[in-house]
Write an enzyme that holds these catalytic residues in place. Sequence first.
Site, PDB file in Angstrom:
ATOM      1  N   ARG A   1       1.442   1.856  -3.540  1.00 24.67           N
ATOM      2  CA  ARG A   1       0.234   2.377  -4.202  1.00 24.67           C
ATOM      3  C   ARG A   1      -0.035   3.815  -3.791  1.00 24.67           C
ATOM      4  NH1 ARG A   1      -4.752  -0.942  -4.252  1.00 24.67           N
ATOM      5  NH2 ARG A   1      -5.120   0.465  -5.995  1.00 24.67           N
TER       6      ARG A   1
ATOM      7  N   THR B   1     -14.304  -0.790 -15.885  1.00 23.13           N
ATOM      8  CA  THR B   1     -14.285  -1.867 -14.879  1.00 23.13           C
ATOM      9  C   THR B   1     -14.577  -3.204 -15.544  1.00 23.13           C
ATOM     10  OG1 THR B   1     -15.309  -2.782 -12.879  1.00 23.13           O
ATOM     11  CG2 THR B   1     -16.705  -1.328 -14.198  1.00 23.13           C
TER      12      THR B   1
ATOM     13  N   GLU C   1     -12.306  -3.309 -23.603  1.00 19.86           N
ATOM     14  CA  GLU C   1     -12.653  -4.674 -24.024  1.00 19.86           C
ATOM     15  C   GLU C   1     -14.076  -5.012 -23.591  1.00 19.86           C
ATOM     16  OE1 GLU C   1      -9.848  -7.096 -21.995  1.00 19.86           O
ATOM     17  OE2 GLU C   1      -8.158  -6.285 -23.135  1.00 19.86           O
TER      18      GLU C   1
ATOM     19  N   GLN D   1     -14.909   2.298  -7.684  1.00 21.65           N
ATOM     20  CA  GLN D   1     -14.193   1.216  -6.997  1.00 21.65           C
ATOM     21  C   GLN D   1     -12.750   1.645  -6.752  1.00 21.65           C
ATOM     22  OE1 GLN D   1     -15.406  -2.775  -9.022  1.00 21.65           O
ATOM     23  NE2 GLN D   1     -15.853  -1.131 -10.431  1.00 21.65           N
TER      24      GLN D   1
ATOM     25  N   VAL E   1      -9.485   3.763  -5.397  1.00 22.77           N
ATOM     26  CA  VAL E   1      -9.121   4.314  -4.081  1.00 22.77           C
ATOM     27  C   VAL E   1      -8.134   5.466  -4.247  1.00 22.77           C
ATOM     28  CG1 VAL E   1      -9.603   2.163  -2.847  1.00 22.77           C
ATOM     29  CG2 VAL E   1      -7.337   2.493  -3.837  1.00 22.77           C
TER      30      VAL E   1
ATOM     31  N   TYR F   1       0.815  -1.222   0.000  1.00 29.12           N
ATOM     32  CA  TYR F   1       0.000   0.000   0.000  1.00 29.12           C
ATOM     33  C   TYR F   1       0.843   1.264   0.000  1.00 29.12           C
ATOM     34  CZ  TYR F   1      -4.310  -2.429  -0.259  1.00 29.12           C
ATOM     35  OH  TYR F   1      -5.338  -3.195  -0.742  1.00 29.12           O
TER      36      TYR F   1
ATOM     37  N   ALA G   1     -11.190   5.239 -22.210  1.00 27.03           N
ATOM     38  CA  ALA G   1     -12.067   6.185 -21.521  1.00 27.03           C
ATOM     39  C   ALA G   1     -11.618   7.626 -21.752  1.00 27.03           C
ATOM     40  CB  ALA G   1     -12.089   5.864 -20.025  1.00 27.03           C
TER      41      ALA G   1
ATOM     42  N   HIS H   1     -14.752   1.192  -2.321  1.00 30.21           N
ATOM     43  CA  HIS H   1     -13.679   0.347  -1.770  1.00 30.21           C
ATOM     44  C   HIS H   1     -12.726   1.109  -0.858  1.00 30.21           C
ATOM     45  CE1 HIS H   1     -14.315  -2.833  -5.187  1.00 30.21           C
ATOM     46  NE2 HIS H   1     -15.251  -2.858  -4.264  1.00 30.21           N
TER      47      HIS H   1
ATOM     48  N   ASN I   1     -15.371   0.774 -22.263  1.00 26.50           N
ATOM     49  CA  ASN I   1     -14.285  -0.120 -21.847  1.00 26.50           C
ATOM     50  C   ASN I   1     -13.422  -0.454 -23.059  1.00 26.50           C
ATOM     51  OD1 ASN I   1     -12.779  -2.524 -20.840  1.00 26.50           O
ATOM     52  ND2 ASN I   1     -14.193  -2.362 -19.125  1.00 26.50           N
TER      53      ASN I   1
HETATM   54  P1  OAD Z   1      -9.916  -4.523 -13.376  1.00 26.72           P
HETATM   55  O1  OAD Z   1      -8.438  -4.505 -13.498  1.00 26.72           O
HETATM   56  O2  OAD Z   1     -10.586  -5.781 -13.009  1.00 26.72           O
HETATM   57  O3  OAD Z   1     -10.552  -4.031 -14.750  1.00 26.72           O
HETATM   58  C1  OAD Z   1     -10.107  -2.910 -15.415  1.00 26.72           C
HETATM   59  C2  OAD Z   1     -10.963  -2.720 -16.649  1.00 26.72           C
HETATM   60  O4  OAD Z   1     -10.601  -1.505 -17.258  1.00 26.72           O
HETATM   61  C3  OAD Z   1     -10.815  -3.818 -17.690  1.00 26.72           C
HETATM   62  O5  OAD Z   1     -12.119  -4.255 -18.091  1.00 26.72           O
HETATM   63  C4  OAD Z   1     -10.088  -3.123 -18.864  1.00 26.72           C
HETATM   64  O6  OAD Z   1     -10.494  -3.613 -20.133  1.00 26.72           O
HETATM   65  C5  OAD Z   1     -10.523  -1.702 -18.667  1.00 26.72           C
HETATM   66  N1  OAD Z   1      -9.572  -0.675 -19.142  1.00 26.72           N
HETATM   67  C6  OAD Z   1      -8.219  -0.655 -19.028  1.00 26.72           C
HETATM   68  N2  OAD Z   1      -7.708   0.473 -19.518  1.00 26.72           N
HETATM   69  C7  OAD Z   1      -8.761   1.205 -19.967  1.00 26.72           C
HETATM   70  C8  OAD Z   1      -8.894   2.501 -20.588  1.00 26.72           C
HETATM   71  N3  OAD Z   1      -7.841   3.275 -20.837  1.00 26.72           N
HETATM   72  N4  OAD Z   1     -10.145   2.915 -20.908  1.00 26.72           N
HETATM   73  C9  OAD Z   1     -11.238   2.132 -20.663  1.00 26.72           C
HETATM   74  N5  OAD Z   1     -11.169   0.915 -20.085  1.00 26.72           N
HETATM   75  C10 OAD Z   1      -9.955   0.460 -19.734  1.00 26.72           C
HETATM   76  O7  OAD Z   1     -10.296  -3.330 -12.357  1.00 26.72           O
HETATM   77  P2  OAD Z   1     -11.672  -3.088 -11.585  1.00 26.72           P
HETATM   78  O8  OAD Z   1     -12.829  -3.528 -12.389  1.00 26.72           O
HETATM   79  O9  OAD Z   1     -11.636  -1.689 -11.092  1.00 26.72           O
HETATM   80  O10 OAD Z   1     -10.631  -4.077  -5.356  1.00 26.72           O
HETATM   81  O11 OAD Z   1     -11.507  -4.051 -10.347  1.00 26.72           O
HETATM   82  C11 OAD Z   1     -12.466  -4.046  -9.329  1.00 26.72           C
HETATM   83  C12 OAD Z   1     -11.826  -4.274  -7.988  1.00 26.72           C
HETATM   84  O12 OAD Z   1     -11.011  -5.440  -8.026  1.00 26.72           O
HETATM   85  C13 OAD Z   1     -10.876  -3.179  -7.552  1.00 26.72           C
HETATM   86  O13 OAD Z   1     -11.548  -2.100  -6.921  1.00 26.72           O
HETATM   87  C14 OAD Z   1      -9.954  -3.874  -6.601  1.00 26.72           C
HETATM   88  C15 OAD Z   1      -9.747  -5.156  -7.371  1.00 26.72           C
HETATM   89  O14 OAD Z   1      -9.384  -6.259  -6.669  1.00 26.72           O
HETATM   90  C16 OAD Z   1      -9.917  -4.095  -4.210  1.00 26.72           C
HETATM   91  O15 OAD Z   1      -8.704  -3.988  -4.158  1.00 26.72           O
HETATM   92  C17 OAD Z   1     -10.769  -4.249  -2.994  1.00 26.72           C
END
Ligand code: OAD
Length: 239
Positions: A70, A187, A214, A100, A102, A67, A230, A118, A212
């Site tokens: 981060r 996400t 993907e 989501q 932080v 952390y 984005a 989160h 997104n």
């Molecule tokens: P993920 O890493 O699971 O997903 C990131 C998403 O962003 C993916 O679907 C990518 O395709 C997309 N992405 C990446 N770059 C992008 C861009 N420039 N423009 C648009 N989309 C893009 O992250 P989260 O969904 O945020 O929790 O993950 C959810 C939670 O899982 C987090 O809050 C964290 C993690 O474990 C904790 O740590 C509690």
Amino acid sequence: MEDLLGRAKYLLAEARSICVLTGAGVSAESGLATFRDSGGLWEQHRVQDVATPEAFERDPALVWRFYNARRRSGFSAEPNPAHLALARLEKSKKVTILTQNVDGLHSKAGSRHVLELHGSLRRVRCTSCGRKTEDDPVELPILPRCAACRGLLRPDIVWFGEMLDPAVVSAAAEALARCGLFMVVGTSAQVHPAASFAFEAVERGIPVIEVNKEPTPLSRLAAVSLLGKAGELLPKLAG
Ligand code: OAD
């Protein structure tokens, strides 16, 4: 893509109140790593080593090193055009951001209604007296201690296996209930209950726009799914 963008713009123009669920992808163009993309944080660290209450009990120093790293990258990052476009939307709409993330970048960009599902990298919480404090130095000593009771401090982050703050969840549910459009940005829509807000919007018949790089499990349910970055798409969508 132009047609999809046009449809998304129409839905946005029609809505007065909007919820936006964001994930790590919205901060990717600010230089912050996502979790599940190739090269993401969960490829370099095991969730069960750094992001669970059991991990913190077993090895708090390891968790704090993760952390602190981060905090270093998060505190020095700047909002990108995606955060700024969402903040600008507040000029003409009621916008609630359910994030989501932080990293605090939505608030740094100027968004005023941000619900941090989160937790926050900026906050720490005492494991003994529960006191929360914010804006400590970027890098905390290992192991950091509470100024009030000398108890061990932990990041005020919701780890796997922990519950979201009920007050934040109910504020998010209220925002969802009154919105006319639900946007989902950057996400993977895999982590619940955060992702559930988007699926609930679909169930309630609220139009969903997804942005997104993907496709995700939500894409085929969204009214419009825009594939791309984005930071490029949101300024086009939101003006
Ligand atoms: P993920 O890493 O699971 O997903 C990131 C998403 O962003 C993916 O679907 C990518 O395709 C997309 N992405 C990446 N770059 C992008 C861009 N420039 N423009 C648009 N989309 C893009 O992250 P989260 O969904 O945020 O929790 O993950 C959810 C939670 O899982 C987090 O809050 C964290 C993690 O474990 C904790 O740590 C509690």
